[in-house]
Scaffold this motif. Structure first.
Motif, short mmCIF file in Angstrom:
data_model
loop_
_atom_site.label_atom_id
_atom_site.label_comp_id
_atom_site.label_asym_id
_atom_site.label_seq_id
_atom_site.Cartn_x
_atom_site.Cartn_y
_atom_site.Cartn_z
N UNK A 39 30.25 36.52 -25.71
CA UNK A 39 29.10 36.72 -26.58
C UNK A 39 27.79 36.82 -25.82
N UNK A 40 27.74 36.22 -24.64
CA UNK A 40 26.53 36.23 -23.82
C UNK A 40 26.90 36.49 -22.37
N UNK A 41 25.98 37.09 -21.62
CA UNK A 41 26.25 37.34 -20.20
C UNK A 41 26.53 36.03 -19.45
N UNK A 42 27.68 35.96 -18.84
CA UNK A 42 28.10 34.73 -18.17
C UNK A 42 27.27 34.43 -16.93
N UNK A 43 26.83 35.46 -16.22
CA UNK A 43 26.02 35.22 -15.03
C UNK A 43 24.72 34.52 -15.41
N UNK A 44 24.13 34.91 -16.52
CA UNK A 44 22.90 34.26 -16.98
C UNK A 44 23.17 32.82 -17.40
N UNK A 45 24.33 32.56 -17.94
CA UNK A 45 24.67 31.21 -18.38
C UNK A 45 24.76 30.23 -17.21
N UNK A 46 25.25 30.70 -16.07
CA UNK A 46 25.47 29.79 -14.93
C UNK A 46 24.35 29.81 -13.90
N UNK A 47 23.44 30.77 -13.98
CA UNK A 47 22.38 30.89 -12.96
C UNK A 47 21.44 29.69 -13.02
N UNK A 48 21.33 28.94 -11.92
CA UNK A 48 20.47 27.74 -11.93
C UNK A 48 18.98 28.04 -11.83
N UNK A 49 18.61 29.27 -11.44
CA UNK A 49 17.19 29.59 -11.29
C UNK A 49 16.71 30.66 -12.27
N UNK A 50 17.55 31.05 -13.22
CA UNK A 50 17.17 32.00 -14.26
C UNK A 50 16.54 33.26 -13.69
N UNK A 51 17.28 33.93 -12.79
CA UNK A 51 16.75 35.11 -12.11
C UNK A 51 17.49 36.39 -12.48
N UNK A 52 18.07 36.44 -13.70
CA UNK A 52 18.86 37.61 -14.10
C UNK A 52 18.33 38.17 -15.42
N UNK A 53 17.26 38.95 -15.35
CA UNK A 53 16.73 39.57 -16.57
C UNK A 53 17.43 40.90 -16.87
N UNK A 54 17.05 41.51 -17.99
CA UNK A 54 17.51 42.86 -18.30
C UNK A 54 16.89 43.82 -17.31
N UNK A 55 17.64 44.84 -16.93
CA UNK A 55 17.16 45.83 -15.97
C UNK A 55 16.43 46.94 -16.73
N UNK A 56 15.11 47.03 -16.61
CA UNK A 56 14.37 48.05 -17.37
C UNK A 56 14.69 49.48 -16.92
N UNK A 57 15.33 49.64 -15.78
CA UNK A 57 15.70 50.97 -15.30
C UNK A 57 17.04 51.45 -15.85
N UNK A 58 17.74 50.57 -16.57
CA UNK A 58 19.04 50.92 -17.14
C UNK A 58 19.12 50.44 -18.58
N UNK A 59 18.33 51.07 -19.44
CA UNK A 59 18.27 50.71 -20.85
C UNK A 59 19.51 51.27 -21.55
#
Length: 84
Positions: free
Chosen positions: A46-66
């Motif tokens: 249901x949610x991106x797993x990489x974002x769930x585990x990232x301890x520094x919250x450095x995985x935003x949406x990529x504006x170049x790949x909408x």
């Protein structure tokens, strides 16, 4: 949209094994996400797993790949067919 790992990445190695599509790989300086493989975990979770585990919250949406949900689902189906 695909996701993007920013230069705030600390190379902690927790995101790569969580990606069900194998979209995350070590880059020259930080981990990178292949936008052609990233479905934001659509089809798997249901949610991106990489974002769930990232301890520094450095995985935003990529504006170049909408991409909308339909596009992410189509990419998921294409990736699953390639694995079969």
């Amino acid at each position: 949209m695909a996701l993007l790992i920013t230069d705030e990445c600390i190379n902690c190695d927790v995101c790569q094994p969580e990606c069900p599509n194998g979209a995350i790989t070590p880059g020259a300086q930080i981990y990178e996400i292949d936008p052609h493989k990233c479905t934001e975990c659509v089809g798997h979770f249901d949610e991106p797993q990489c974002r769930q585990v990232c301890p520094v919250d450095c995985i935003p949406l990529d504006p170049n790949h909408v991409e909308d949900q339909a596009t992410l689902w189509a990419k998921y189906r294409r990736l699953m067919l390639a694995k079969a």
